[in-house]
Design a protein around this motif. Structure first.
Motif, PDB file in Angstrom:
ATOM      1  N   ALA A 195       0.806  -1.323  -0.100  1.00 23.52           N
ATOM      2  CA  ALA A 195      -0.103  -0.159   0.042  1.00 23.52           C
ATOM      3  C   ALA A 195       0.910   1.251   0.109  1.00 23.52           C
ATOM      4  N   HIS A 196       2.078   1.124   0.578  1.00 26.39           N
ATOM      5  CA  HIS A 196       2.871   2.331   0.512  1.00 26.39           C
ATOM      6  C   HIS A 196       3.479   2.592  -0.402  1.00 26.39           C
ATOM      7  N   VAL A 197       3.679   1.789  -1.537  1.00 23.89           N
ATOM      8  CA  VAL A 197       4.451   2.190  -2.835  1.00 23.89           C
ATOM      9  C   VAL A 197       3.606   3.231  -3.560  1.00 23.89           C
TER      10      VAL A 197
ATOM     11  N   ALA B 119      11.416   1.365  -8.276  1.00 22.34           N
ATOM     12  CA  ALA B 119      11.866   0.013  -7.790  1.00 22.34           C
ATOM     13  C   ALA B 119      11.632   0.196  -6.023  1.00 22.34           C
ATOM     14  N   THR B 120      11.386  -0.934  -5.564  1.00 27.22           N
ATOM     15  CA  THR B 120      10.857  -0.782  -4.126  1.00 27.22           C
ATOM     16  C   THR B 120      11.561  -2.283  -3.423  1.00 27.22           C
ATOM     17  N   ALA B 121      12.131  -2.251  -2.374  1.00 25.00           N
ATOM     18  CA  ALA B 121      12.484  -3.358  -1.478  1.00 25.00           C
ATOM     19  C   ALA B 121      11.557  -3.338  -0.368  1.00 25.00           C
ATOM     20  N   ALA B 122      10.994  -4.418  -0.152  1.00 25.74           N
ATOM     21  CA  ALA B 122      10.052  -4.447   1.080  1.00 25.74           C
ATOM     22  C   ALA B 122      10.293  -5.787   2.012  1.00 25.74           C
ATOM     23  N   GLY B 123      11.009  -5.388   2.926  1.00 21.91           N
ATOM     24  CA  GLY B 123      11.468  -6.690   4.107  1.00 21.91           C
ATOM     25  C   GLY B 123      12.329  -7.658   3.496  1.00 21.91           C
ATOM     26  N   LEU B 124      13.496  -7.287   2.644  1.00 22.49           N
ATOM     27  CA  LEU B 124      14.279  -8.172   2.165  1.00 22.49           C
ATOM     28  C   LEU B 124      15.169  -8.932   3.184  1.00 22.49           C
ATOM     29  N   VAL B 125      15.012 -10.286   2.840  1.00 24.00           N
ATOM     30  CA  VAL B 125      15.843 -11.124   3.818  1.00 24.00           C
ATOM     31  C   VAL B 125      16.811 -12.256   2.904  1.00 24.00           C
ATOM     32  N   ARG B 126      18.042 -12.098   2.916  1.00 25.97           N
ATOM     33  CA  ARG B 126      18.936 -13.069   2.120  1.00 25.97           C
ATOM     34  C   ARG B 126      19.703 -13.876   2.895  1.00 25.97           C
ATOM     35  N   THR B 127      19.584 -15.235   3.027  1.00 25.52           N
ATOM     36  CA  THR B 127      20.635 -15.888   3.751  1.00 25.52           C
ATOM     37  C   THR B 127      21.354 -16.803   2.803  1.00 25.52           C
ATOM     38  N   TYR B 128      22.482 -17.329   2.948  1.00 23.11           N
ATOM     39  CA  TYR B 128      23.444 -18.195   2.373  1.00 23.11           C
ATOM     40  C   TYR B 128      23.663 -19.410   3.142  1.00 23.11           C
ATOM     41  N   GLY B 129      23.811 -20.632   2.771  1.00 22.85           N
ATOM     42  CA  GLY B 129      23.945 -21.661   3.588  1.00 22.85           C
ATOM     43  C   GLY B 129      22.879 -22.120   4.508  1.00 22.85           C
ATOM     44  N   SER B 130      23.174 -22.956   5.361  1.00 20.25           N
ATOM     45  CA  SER B 130      22.313 -23.448   6.500  1.00 20.25           C
ATOM     46  C   SER B 130      22.980 -23.783   7.629  1.00 20.25           C
ATOM     47  N   GLY B 131      22.201 -23.990   8.772  1.00 20.24           N
ATOM     48  CA  GLY B 131      22.696 -24.504  10.080  1.00 20.24           C
ATOM     49  C   GLY B 131      23.666 -23.726  10.576  1.00 20.24           C
ATOM     50  N   ASP B 132      24.669 -24.201  11.048  1.00 20.73           N
ATOM     51  CA  ASP B 132      25.742 -23.365  12.003  1.00 20.73           C
ATOM     52  C   ASP B 132      26.462 -22.456  10.713  1.00 20.73           C
ATOM     53  N   GLY B 133      26.492 -22.891   9.644  1.00 21.79           N
ATOM     54  CA  GLY B 133      27.291 -22.180   8.403  1.00 21.79           C
ATOM     55  C   GLY B 133      26.424 -21.202   7.841  1.00 21.79           C
TER      56      GLY B 133
ATOM     57  N   ARG C 181      19.160  -8.491   6.092  1.00 17.65           N
ATOM     58  CA  ARG C 181      18.324  -8.518   7.395  1.00 17.65           C
ATOM     59  C   ARG C 181      16.872  -7.428   7.368  1.00 17.65           C
ATOM     60  N   GLY C 182      15.919  -7.995   6.584  1.00 19.28           N
ATOM     61  CA  GLY C 182      14.481  -7.112   6.586  1.00 19.28           C
ATOM     62  C   GLY C 182      14.838  -5.880   5.963  1.00 19.28           C
ATOM     63  N   VAL C 183      15.561  -5.663   4.689  1.00 14.48           N
ATOM     64  CA  VAL C 183      15.655  -4.278   4.378  1.00 14.48           C
ATOM     65  C   VAL C 183      14.607  -3.735   3.419  1.00 14.48           C
ATOM     66  N   SER C 184      14.407  -2.602   3.640  1.00 16.18           N
ATOM     67  CA  SER C 184      13.172  -1.833   2.799  1.00 16.18           C
ATOM     68  C   SER C 184      13.529  -0.631   2.398  1.00 16.18           C
ATOM     69  N   ALA C 185      13.431  -0.224   1.206  1.00 19.39           N
ATOM     70  CA  ALA C 185      13.722   1.164   0.599  1.00 19.39           C
ATOM     71  C   ALA C 185      12.886   1.245  -0.840  1.00 19.39           C
TER      72      ALA C 185
ATOM     73  N   SER D 202      13.234 -13.920   1.613  1.00 18.84           N
ATOM     74  CA  SER D 202      11.736 -13.432   1.976  1.00 18.84           C
ATOM     75  C   SER D 202      11.816 -12.013   1.638  1.00 18.84           C
ATOM     76  N   GLY D 203      10.583 -11.717   1.608  1.00 20.81           N
ATOM     77  CA  GLY D 203      10.504 -10.047   1.313  1.00 20.81           C
ATOM     78  C   GLY D 203       9.826 -10.249  -0.238  1.00 20.81           C
ATOM     79  N   GLN D 204       9.903  -8.714  -0.812  1.00 21.61           N
ATOM     80  CA  GLN D 204       9.305  -8.355  -2.183  1.00 21.61           C
ATOM     81  C   GLN D 204      10.507  -7.295  -2.767  1.00 21.61           C
ATOM     82  N   VAL D 205      10.427  -7.666  -4.036  1.00 27.63           N
ATOM     83  CA  VAL D 205      11.503  -6.478  -4.893  1.00 27.63           C
ATOM     84  C   VAL D 205      10.202  -6.314  -6.120  1.00 27.63           C
ATOM     85  N   LEU D 206      10.174  -4.997  -6.057  1.00 31.18           N
ATOM     86  CA  LEU D 206       9.151  -4.614  -7.243  1.00 31.18           C
ATOM     87  C   LEU D 206       9.879  -3.510  -8.061  1.00 31.18           C
ATOM     88  N   ILE D 207       9.578  -3.781  -9.345  1.00 28.20           N
ATOM     89  CA  ILE D 207       9.856  -3.011 -10.503  1.00 28.20           C
ATOM     90  C   ILE D 207       8.690  -2.484 -11.141  1.00 28.20           C
ATOM     91  N   GLY D 208       8.272  -1.223 -10.676  1.00 25.28           N
ATOM     92  CA  GLY D 208       6.773  -0.424 -10.883  1.00 25.28           C
ATOM     93  C   GLY D 208       6.301  -1.501  -9.961  1.00 25.28           C
TER      94      GLY D 208
END
Length: 255
Positions: free
Chosen positions: A11-13, A19-33, A39-43, A76-82
């Protein structure tokens, strides 16, 4: 096969947000690695705005750019172009969107060595099946000082000229967003200043939206604003940046 559904924009777009980033999370690997790069980037990025993204090494700045550009998948999160949520597109539709609506400039020039400068500039448009407007091609070539170098191959061009060819190629299709990842990283100060000056002109005169990752405070000072990342989060934002102001912000982050 039915098209991939596209979620409505948050709704805030606003309509001027390209271009919009909403709550972007990006992780690599799993477990202890497992490493969390974002971490939830919005812009939000508006039309005709030049944004620089900075931060210490490992802060997530390049990951953010690559997620925004559809070059890396988000966790997780959204990336919108337009109003298109690119995180929900199939690989084929995402590739088409990148080709048709986005432009890319990288630290390595990524020119094809067997093609002339003109052929490299026209390459993206030809792959998209679109003939470039003669007037727009001429405007770009003249603005970037490439008119007398069009028949030369990359090995016959300086680094600055090669990067200007890459910028012209990226802008030939009039992209909605131009993504630049350390575009001056392989250039001397004079050549880098020429590329940055053109990016500034593209924003001011052509209403181009530019999102640039850089480690150089002098480069960031060409932007309208600077987003500072640390440990995968946006921790500061500077409008109307100066070289000294960017230096000061980076010293606070690194200290």
């Amino acid at each position: 096969m039915s098209p991939t559904p596209t979620a409505p924009p948050p709704a805030h777009v606003r309509n001027d947000q390209v271009a919009t980033a909403a709550g972007l999370v990006r992780t690599y690997g799993s477990g202890d690695g497992m490493v969390t790069a974002l971490r939830g980037v919005s812009a939000a990025f508006t039309r005709g705005q030049f944004t620089a993204i900075m931060g210490p090494s490992g802060s997530g700045k390049s990951t953010l750019l690559h997620c925004l550009a559809g070059l890396d998948q988000v966790t997780s999160g959204q990336v919108l172009i337009g109003d298109v949520d690119i995180t929900r597109l199939s690989r084929t539709r995402l590739a088409k969107l990148r080709r048709d609506r986005l432009g890319f400039v990288f630290q390595s020039f990524n020119l094809l060595p067997m093609l002339t400068a003109e052929e490299n500039i026209r390459l993206t448009g030809r792959l998209a099946g679109r003939r470039a407007e003669r007037e727009w091609f001429g405007t770009l070539v003249d603005a970037l000082g490439l008119r007398d170098r069009l028949g030369h191959r990359p090995s016959e061009l300086s680094g600055g000229q090669q990067q200007r060819v890459a910028v012209a190629r990226a802008m030939l299709t009039r992209p909605e967003v131009l993504f630049a990842d350390e575009p001056t990283g392989n250039l001397d100060s004079r050549s880098g200043a020429e590329v940055l000056s053109f990016l500034r002109t593209a924003v001011d005169e052509f209403r181009q939206t530019v999102i640039m990752v850089t480690h150089d405070p002098a480069a960031a000072a060409h932007a309208d604003r600077v987003l500072f990342l640390s440990d995968g989060s946006i921790v500061d934002e500077l409008h109307g940046p100066t070289t000294d102001g960017v230096h000061a912000s980076m010293r606070r982050l690194e200290g």
